[in-house]
Design a protein around this motif. Sequence first.
Motif, PDB file in Angstrom:
ATOM      1  N   VAL A 170       0.864  -1.175   0.000  1.00  0.00           N
ATOM      2  CA  VAL A 170       0.000   0.000   0.000  1.00  0.00           C
ATOM      3  C   VAL A 170       0.899   1.223   0.000  1.00  0.00           C
ATOM      4  O   VAL A 170       1.750   1.380   0.868  1.00  0.00           O
ATOM      5  CB  VAL A 170      -0.939   0.011   1.225  1.00  0.00           C
ATOM      6  CG1 VAL A 170      -1.739   1.307   1.278  1.00  0.00           C
ATOM      7  CG2 VAL A 170      -1.861  -1.196   1.189  1.00  0.00           C
ATOM      8  N   TYR A 171       0.702   2.077  -0.994  1.00  0.00           N
ATOM      9  CA  TYR A 171       1.491   3.305  -1.102  1.00  0.00           C
ATOM     10  C   TYR A 171       0.922   4.353  -0.164  1.00  0.00           C
ATOM     11  O   TYR A 171      -0.270   4.650  -0.186  1.00  0.00           O
ATOM     12  CB  TYR A 171       1.484   3.825  -2.537  1.00  0.00           C
ATOM     13  CG  TYR A 171       2.122   5.188  -2.667  1.00  0.00           C
ATOM     14  CD1 TYR A 171       3.496   5.330  -2.575  1.00  0.00           C
ATOM     15  CD2 TYR A 171       1.341   6.316  -2.849  1.00  0.00           C
ATOM     16  CE1 TYR A 171       4.083   6.581  -2.658  1.00  0.00           C
ATOM     17  CE2 TYR A 171       1.923   7.569  -2.948  1.00  0.00           C
ATOM     18  CZ  TYR A 171       3.286   7.697  -2.859  1.00  0.00           C
ATOM     19  OH  TYR A 171       3.871   8.932  -2.936  1.00  0.00           O
ATOM     20  N   LYS A 172       1.767   4.907   0.686  1.00  0.00           N
ATOM     21  CA  LYS A 172       1.382   5.987   1.596  1.00  0.00           C
ATOM     22  C   LYS A 172       2.449   7.072   1.521  1.00  0.00           C
ATOM     23  O   LYS A 172       3.629   6.777   1.468  1.00  0.00           O
ATOM     24  CB  LYS A 172       1.271   5.476   3.023  1.00  0.00           C
ATOM     25  CG  LYS A 172       0.161   4.462   3.226  1.00  0.00           C
ATOM     26  CD  LYS A 172      -0.026   4.129   4.676  1.00  0.00           C
ATOM     27  CE  LYS A 172      -1.172   3.185   4.882  1.00  0.00           C
ATOM     28  NZ  LYS A 172      -2.471   3.823   4.803  1.00  0.00           N
ATOM     29  N   THR A 173       2.033   8.316   1.547  1.00  0.00           N
ATOM     30  CA  THR A 173       2.993   9.414   1.478  1.00  0.00           C
ATOM     31  C   THR A 173       3.601   9.727   2.833  1.00  0.00           C
ATOM     32  O   THR A 173       4.642  10.377   2.908  1.00  0.00           O
ATOM     33  CB  THR A 173       2.326  10.692   0.934  1.00  0.00           C
ATOM     34  OG1 THR A 173       1.267  11.055   1.812  1.00  0.00           O
ATOM     35  CG2 THR A 173       1.819  10.494  -0.478  1.00  0.00           C
ATOM     36  N   LEU A 174       2.953   9.300   3.912  1.00  0.00           N
ATOM     37  CA  LEU A 174       3.441   9.570   5.269  1.00  0.00           C
ATOM     38  C   LEU A 174       3.718  11.055   5.490  1.00  0.00           C
ATOM     39  O   LEU A 174       4.706  11.438   6.099  1.00  0.00           O
ATOM     40  CB  LEU A 174       4.689   8.732   5.565  1.00  0.00           C
ATOM     41  CG  LEU A 174       4.515   7.219   5.438  1.00  0.00           C
ATOM     42  CD1 LEU A 174       5.831   6.510   5.657  1.00  0.00           C
ATOM     43  CD2 LEU A 174       3.461   6.710   6.400  1.00  0.00           C
ATOM     44  N   GLY A 175       2.841  11.895   4.928  1.00  0.00           N
ATOM     45  CA  GLY A 175       2.954  13.334   5.110  1.00  0.00           C
ATOM     46  C   GLY A 175       3.815  14.031   4.075  1.00  0.00           C
ATOM     47  O   GLY A 175       3.889  15.245   4.041  1.00  0.00           O
ATOM     48  N   GLY A 176       4.477  13.279   3.230  1.00  0.00           N
ATOM     49  CA  GLY A 176       5.326  13.863   2.190  1.00  0.00           C
ATOM     50  C   GLY A 176       4.544  14.103   0.908  1.00  0.00           C
ATOM     51  O   GLY A 176       3.328  13.905   0.847  1.00  0.00           O
ATOM     52  N   ASN A 177       5.232  14.557  -0.108  1.00  0.00           N
ATOM     53  CA  ASN A 177       4.612  14.780  -1.411  1.00  0.00           C
ATOM     54  C   ASN A 177       4.373  13.443  -2.108  1.00  0.00           C
ATOM     55  O   ASN A 177       5.221  12.556  -2.054  1.00  0.00           O
ATOM     56  CB  ASN A 177       5.511  15.647  -2.291  1.00  0.00           C
ATOM     57  CG  ASN A 177       5.648  17.046  -1.734  1.00  0.00           C
ATOM     58  OD1 ASN A 177       4.719  17.576  -1.136  1.00  0.00           O
ATOM     59  ND2 ASN A 177       6.807  17.651  -1.925  1.00  0.00           N
ATOM     60  N   ALA A 178       3.239  13.330  -2.765  1.00  0.00           N
ATOM     61  CA  ALA A 178       2.915  12.115  -3.501  1.00  0.00           C
ATOM     62  C   ALA A 178       3.773  12.009  -4.756  1.00  0.00           C
ATOM     63  O   ALA A 178       4.092  13.016  -5.387  1.00  0.00           O
ATOM     64  CB  ALA A 178       1.438  12.109  -3.879  1.00  0.00           C
ATOM     65  N   VAL A 179       4.146  10.787  -5.092  1.00  0.00           N
ATOM     66  CA  VAL A 179       4.883  10.531  -6.325  1.00  0.00           C
ATOM     67  C   VAL A 179       3.891  10.567  -7.483  1.00  0.00           C
ATOM     68  O   VAL A 179       2.809   9.969  -7.406  1.00  0.00           O
ATOM     69  CB  VAL A 179       5.564   9.144  -6.264  1.00  0.00           C
ATOM     70  CG1 VAL A 179       6.219   8.796  -7.582  1.00  0.00           C
ATOM     71  CG2 VAL A 179       6.589   9.124  -5.138  1.00  0.00           C
TER      72      VAL A 179
END
Length: 72
Positions: free
Chosen positions: A31-40
Amino acid sequence: MVSVGLYLFFNFTSKIGFSTYHRFKNGESVVYKTLGGNAVTGLSTDSTYYVNVVNNYDIKLHLSKGDALASS
Protein backbone atom coordinates in the motif's frame (compact mmCIF):
# COMPACT_ATOMS: atom_id res chain seq x y z
CA MET A 1 0.28 -6.73 3.15
CA VAL A 2 3.10 -4.24 3.69
CA SER A 3 2.70 -0.51 4.11
CA VAL A 4 5.40 1.42 2.26
CA GLY A 5 6.20 5.13 2.15
CA LEU A 6 8.32 6.11 -0.85
CA TYR A 7 9.92 9.46 -1.53
CA LEU A 8 11.32 8.68 -4.98
CA PHE A 9 10.41 10.01 -8.38
CA PHE A 10 9.71 7.30 -10.93
CA ASN A 11 7.17 6.00 -13.38
CA PHE A 12 5.82 2.47 -13.68
CA THR A 13 8.70 1.43 -15.96
CA SER A 14 11.37 2.66 -13.56
CA LYS A 15 12.98 0.84 -10.69
CA ILE A 16 12.56 1.83 -7.07
CA GLY A 17 15.87 1.44 -5.30
CA PHE A 18 16.63 0.70 -1.67
CA SER A 19 19.97 1.09 0.08
CA THR A 20 19.45 -2.21 1.94
CA TYR A 21 18.04 -5.62 1.01
CA HIS A 22 14.29 -5.02 0.61
CA ARG A 23 12.88 -8.56 1.24
CA PHE A 24 9.85 -8.05 -1.05
CA LYS A 25 8.55 -11.04 -3.03
CA ASN A 26 7.18 -11.10 -6.58
CA GLY A 27 3.43 -10.46 -6.58
CA GLU A 28 3.41 -9.14 -3.00
CA SER A 29 0.85 -6.41 -2.43
CA VAL A 30 1.96 -3.10 -0.96
CA VAL A 31 0.00 0.00 0.00
CA TYR A 32 1.49 3.30 -1.10
CA LYS A 33 1.38 5.99 1.60
CA THR A 34 2.99 9.41 1.48
CA LEU A 35 3.44 9.57 5.27
CA GLY A 36 2.95 13.33 5.11
CA GLY A 37 5.33 13.86 2.19
CA ASN A 38 4.61 14.78 -1.41
CA ALA A 39 2.92 12.11 -3.50
CA VAL A 40 4.88 10.53 -6.33
CA THR A 41 3.38 11.36 -9.72
CA GLY A 42 1.45 8.37 -11.05
CA LEU A 43 0.82 6.75 -7.66
CA SER A 44 -2.28 7.20 -5.54
CA THR A 45 -2.06 7.45 -1.77
CA ASP A 46 -3.55 4.48 0.11
CA SER A 47 -3.69 2.45 -3.13
CA THR A 48 -2.52 -1.13 -3.49
CA TYR A 49 0.26 -1.99 -5.92
CA TYR A 50 2.05 -5.27 -6.65
CA VAL A 51 5.80 -5.84 -6.51
CA ASN A 52 8.04 -7.15 -9.26
CA VAL A 53 11.45 -7.91 -7.76
CA VAL A 54 14.26 -6.74 -10.06
CA ASN A 55 17.02 -7.75 -7.63
CA ASN A 56 17.75 -7.65 -3.88
CA TYR A 57 17.83 -3.83 -3.91
CA ASP A 58 15.36 -2.80 -6.65
CA ILE A 59 11.65 -3.34 -7.33
CA LYS A 60 9.01 -2.17 -9.79
CA LEU A 61 5.36 -1.56 -8.90
CA HIS A 62 2.41 -2.73 -11.02
CA LEU A 63 -1.33 -2.17 -10.89
CA SER A 64 -2.12 -5.91 -10.95
CA LYS A 65 -0.57 -9.01 -9.45
CA GLY A 66 -0.66 -10.64 -12.89
CA ASP A 67 1.42 -7.84 -14.42
CA ALA A 68 3.93 -8.00 -11.56
CA LEU A 69 4.32 -11.76 -11.97
CA ALA A 70 4.49 -11.56 -15.78
CA SER A 71 7.42 -9.14 -15.49
CA SER A 72 9.43 -11.66 -13.44
